[in-house]
Scaffold this active site. Structure first.
Site, PDB file in Angstrom:
ATOM      1  N   GLY A  36       0.839  -1.252  -0.042  1.00  0.00           N
ATOM      2  CA  GLY A  36      -0.161   0.043  -0.167  1.00  0.00           C
ATOM      3  C   GLY A  36       0.814   1.169   0.096  1.00  0.00           C
ATOM      4  N   ALA A  37       2.044   1.172   0.452  1.00  0.00           N
ATOM      5  CA  ALA A  37       2.807   2.312   0.779  1.00  0.00           C
ATOM      6  C   ALA A  37       3.370   2.797  -0.846  1.00  0.00           C
ATOM      7  CB  ALA A  37       4.131   2.160   1.620  1.00  0.00           C
TER       8      ALA A  37
END
Ligand code: HXC
Length: 505
Positions: free
Chosen positions: A394-395
């Site tokens: 997700g980062a």
């Protein structure tokens, strides 16, 4: 006494020089001295010089405790007001609040920045609601101007009570070491209500607001350094949201040789991402915002070929560069500030993921991480992303991936973009094989990890699928950055973006 003499007599009463010694003894400049230092020489024009409502002209309440006006900073106009602590503790009266409010409205009408120099004990207690109520109007004007004109505050003395919310509604807070103090409830009330013994500095001094809570953006060791830094910051900003920041070609590009050795190929080794920024930005043009808070992400203004840009970069030297609650809020606010003021964004990615654990989850990493997704997706300014090394999960998405609207994404040859790192991934997807391997467990784990690394952990999978525009040599990055920024500016990318305010995040 003739009229001219009378004027001179009246003027003498406006100067609170009798109290200057008290300010100087605390290491502070007077309000007059601060404004004279902030503005270009002899350019400051004062508003409402004789205003002294309710006190009568005969009573020497110099300038009602606040000096307001406008002048030039680096050759461009700005409004400012400075509270005079030597006059009843710089407290806000119904009268002197009108000076601040008038300056706020004038700055908005002119479309120029406004700077508040705070040194005040808060609402003038004797006046009760009449003084207190003025804060409402000041806050209202802060919000009306938000995202339209740069609003900057310097905490150069006390900033107590609800008064601290006006700085908090602005774009940047500068904080002077030792003399700056900012809190909603002072030590006396804290002691009375919850029995805690605490000093003013421990409650709301520079370390608290620069390191712990991220309320302040720039630290200064004294008044002069604070004012110098405000002048410098303004040079990166436009006058208002309809303009572009000025070009400053004073600084040149750094020689690019050596940039390729800054990022270690060994993914476990850390490095200081500011060294990469040093190569990419014009020499000595980096101006870091919130350097001490959430240092796992770096937010800094800088220049590329003289053009102002906003850099957002994961910092592998601090908790591996993971994104957490504080880093998400810090980055999201910076992204929105840049977007509001037409400053292109350059994002440098080296992120192992969101920081795991109950602390982060319980503190709302989902809610705060979402601010970054929102800010990048909303931003209409040119967005350039460079994947230096890791870009996981997700980062990776949150650090201005193509999906969030990046105009161009480049990767260095060491880049690896994947759902997660090799060992974690293999333990999930090859769980059964590893379990069944018996004595060969370690061997199978290594085999599968190598295989995963070979297939997934490189920039070419993403490039093939169109998530990366190009895989580039580190030495070519600066040249390509110049080209892209020039092109996006010439094409007017983001120039028709809708206005948005700069809500504190
Ligand atoms: C009237 C004030 C004042 C105030 C200070 N003074 N604060 N006068 N209203 N709010 C006066 C003092 O009486 C004194 O007057 C002079 O200013 C200098 O103050 P000192 O206390 O001698 O200075 P120092 O020791 O440096 O302490 C500074 C201080 C302290 C930390 C700011 O004065 C203080 O705690 N003040 C009150 C802070 C506070 O609680 N404010 C919240 C107000 S309510 P003389 O004549 O002796 O020189 C508020 C709500 C806003 O602001 C809400 C908005 C939503």
């Amino acid at each position: 006494m003739d009229c001219l003499q009378e004027l001179e007599e009246q003027r003498k009463r406006l100067v609170s020089s009798g109290n200057a010694d008290r300010q100087h003894a605390k290491g502070k400049m007077t309000a007059d001295e601060r404004l004279a230092y902030l503005f270009d020489k002899d350019t400051f024009l004062e508003m409402n010089t004789f205003q002294n409502r309710g006190q009568g002209l005969e009573k020497p309440v110099a300038r009602d405790g606040v000096i307001a006006g406008y002048g030039k900073i680096n050759g461009r106009y700005a409004y400012a007001y400075a509270q005079d602590f030597t006059i009843q503790g710089g407290s806000l009266s119904a009268s002197n609040a009108r000076k601040i409010i008038e300056a706020q409205k004038a700055a908005q009408k002119a479309g120029v920045p406004i700077i508040g120099l705070m040194d005040s004990g808060g609402a003038k207690i004797q006046e009760g609601i009449e003084a207190l109520a003025q804060y409402g109007s000041i806050f209202y004007n802060n919000v009306q101007s938000s995202g339209h004109i740069p609003q900057i505050t310097a905490i150069m003395g006390p900033c107590a009570g609800g008064a601290s919310y006006s700085p908090a509604l602005q774009d940047f807070i500068f904080f002077v070491e030792g003399t700056g103090e900012m809190f909603v409830t002072g030590p006396g009330v804290v002691k009375e209500v919850i029995g805690e013994d605490i000093t003013m500095q421990d409650l709301g001094g520079v370390d608290v607001h620069m390191r712990k809570n991220g309320v302040a953006h720039v630290r200064a060791k004294d008044d002069k350094e604070c004012l110098d830094k405000i002048r410098a910051l303004l040079s990166y900003l436009p006058q208002n949201s309809n303009e572009m920041a000025p070009i400053n070609k004073k600084f040149k590009a750094r020689w690019q040789r050596g940039i390729e050795s800054v990022v270690p190929e060994n993914k476990r080794k850390i490095y200081d991402v500011k060294r990469v920024l040093d190569y990419l930005a014009d020499t000595e043009s980096l101006y870091e915002i919130e350097p001490e808070f959430a240092a796992n992400i770096v937010t800094a203004f800088g220049r590329v070929n003289g053009q102002s840009v906003g850099f957002v970069a994961n910092q592998p030297a601090v908790i591996g560069g993971c994104l957490d609650v504080n880093a998400s809020c810090k980055a999201a606010r910076f992204i929105r500030t840049c977007d509001a003021f037409n400053i292109p964004l350059v994002t440098l990615v080296d992120v192992p993921g969101f920081f795991p654990g109950s602390d982060q989850e319980h503190n709302g990493i989902i809610r705060h991480g979402a601010k970054m997704l929102y800010a990048y997706s909303e931003a209409k300014v040119p967005k350039i992303t460079l994947v230096l090394r890791k870009a996981y999960g997700g980062a990776y998405i949150a650090m201005c991936s193509k999906g969030l609207g990046a105009d161009i994404v480049w990767a260095w040859p060491y880049a690896e973009i994947a759902v997660m790192g090799a060992e974690g991934a293999v333990k999930i997807i090859n769980k059964k094989e590893i379990k069944a391997a018996g004595d060969r467990k370690a061997e199978v784990l290594k085999e599968k990890t190598d295989e995963y690394t070979r297939i997934h952990l490189n920039p070419y999978v993403g490039a093939k699928l169109g998530y990366i525009d190009d895989v580039i040599q580190p030495q070519d990055t600066r040249r390509m950055l110049e080209k892209a920024l020039e092109a996006y500016t010439a094409m007017g990318i983001g120039s028709d973006k809708p206005h948005h305010g700069n809500i504190p995040l």
